[in-house]
Design an enzyme around this catalytic site. Structure first.
Site, mmCIF file in Angstrom:
data_model
loop_
_atom_site.group_PDB
_atom_site.id
_atom_site.type_symbol
_atom_site.label_atom_id
_atom_site.label_comp_id
_atom_site.label_asym_id
_atom_site.label_seq_id
_atom_site.Cartn_x
_atom_site.Cartn_y
_atom_site.Cartn_z
ATOM 1 C CB SER A 1 4.735 -1.645 12.258
ATOM 2 O OG SER A 1 4.362 -0.296 12.498
ATOM 3 C CE LYS B 1 -0.086 3.494 4.657
ATOM 4 N NZ LYS B 1 -0.089 3.659 6.092
ATOM 5 C CG HIS C 1 -5.879 2.119 4.886
ATOM 6 N ND1 HIS C 1 -5.463 3.111 5.738
ATOM 7 C CD2 HIS C 1 -4.866 1.220 4.825
ATOM 8 C CE1 HIS C 1 -4.239 2.821 6.162
ATOM 9 N NE2 HIS C 1 -3.853 1.689 5.624
ATOM 10 C CG ASN D 1 -1.703 1.257 1.402
ATOM 11 O OD1 ASN D 1 -1.859 2.015 0.437
ATOM 12 N ND2 ASN D 1 -2.220 1.506 2.593
HETATM 13 P P1 PGA Z 1 2.585 0.456 7.737
HETATM 14 O O1 PGA Z 1 1.141 0.703 7.086
HETATM 15 O O2 PGA Z 1 3.117 -0.828 7.185
HETATM 16 O O3 PGA Z 1 3.393 1.658 7.318
HETATM 17 O O4 PGA Z 1 2.383 0.392 9.220
HETATM 18 C C1 PGA Z 1 0.264 -0.364 6.879
HETATM 19 C C2 PGA Z 1 -0.993 0.133 6.211
HETATM 20 O O5 PGA Z 1 -1.389 1.275 6.463
HETATM 21 O O6 PGA Z 1 -1.612 -0.585 5.406
#
Ligand code: PGA
Length: 255
Positions: free
Chosen positions: A213, A11, A95, A9
């Protein structure tokens, strides 16, 4: 046996040029890892170019969101058919950033899931509790509401085909992942609810991903849990090498 599914993802990161360069490098890094299904979710602007760059590889493309109407006066929105035509096969829905920063509700998630399914896109439906909800022992009740409303009206076959992503909000982008025991507990609960509401076969087939994470160092431990069928990766997926390591760590039989 459920094939592991690992989703990047991105973003609001990566231009078209950056997305294309990533795919060129990444495809080489994961060649031969045919036992994991890989999906990349770029921003809308890069969906088509990323899909073209990934053509002929095993990397599928997802939208990060969609709107449930087919077309109309909905400035800023993108429909399921538009995503499909641009080359997406999956779509991330609900999300936690959509829920907490843009006010998305379980009802809206449900409309989006139905629109995606009707258009032949595979939904990746995100659920998860906030820190406050976890600390007040509300986690399982919150997940129940998110699943019950979010998937309301779907058939068993539709549930079997989609993916659910369990992403505790307190673990997203914080560097603090859920422990494997916390993840397994939530995933087992989700699967038992899916079984109750959609039947054992659908629950058994539905892939439940962990997100929050995920990084190369914790992938095997998390994805090694019985009910964790892959990962939804934010920050660590921006680097092709790190994401390739996460794919490698999710391969069955290597856990
Ligand atoms: P992250 O995000 O791996 O940076 O914690 C996960 C997500 O938002 O899908």
């Amino acid at each position: 046996m459920r094939t592991p599914l690992v989703v990047a993802n991105w973003k609001m990161f990566k231009t078209v040029a950056q997305a294309v360069a990533y795919v060129r490098e990444f495809t080489g890094l994961v060649s031969g890892m045919d036992d994991v299904e890989i999906v990349v979710a770029p921003p809308f602007t890069a969906v088509h170019a990323t899909a073209e760059a990934a053509r002929g590889s095993r990397i599928a493309i997802a939208g990060q969101d969609l709107y449930w109407e087919a077309e109309g006066a909905f400035t800023g929105e993108v429909s399921a058919a538009m995503l499909r035509e641009a080359g997406a096969r999956f779509v991330v829905i609900g999300h936690s950033e959509r829920r907490t920063k843009f006010g998305e509700t379980n009802d809206q998630v449900n409309r989006k899931v139905k629109a995606a399914t009707a258009a032949g896109l595979t939904p990746i439906v995100c659920i998860g509790e906030t820190l406050n909800e976890r600390e007040s022992c509300e986690t399982l009740r919150v997940l129940d509401r998110q699943i019950k409303t979010g998937l309301d009206g779907l058939t068993a076959n539709q549930v079997a085909a989609l993916a659910v992503a369990y992403e505790p909000v307190w673990a997203i982008g914080t560097g603090r992942n859920a422990t494997s025991a916390q993840a397994q507990e939530a995933h087992a609960h989700i699967r038992s609810r899916l079984s109750e509401w959609f039947g054992a076969e659908a629950a058994d087939a539905c892939r439940i991903l962990y997100g929050g994470s995920v990084k190369p160092a914790n992938t095997k431990e998390l994805v090694g849990q019985a009910d964790v069928d892959g990962a939804l990766v934010g920050g660590a997926s921006l680097d092709p090498k790190a994401f390739a390591e996460i794919v490698a760590g999710s391969r069955p039989g290597r856990i």
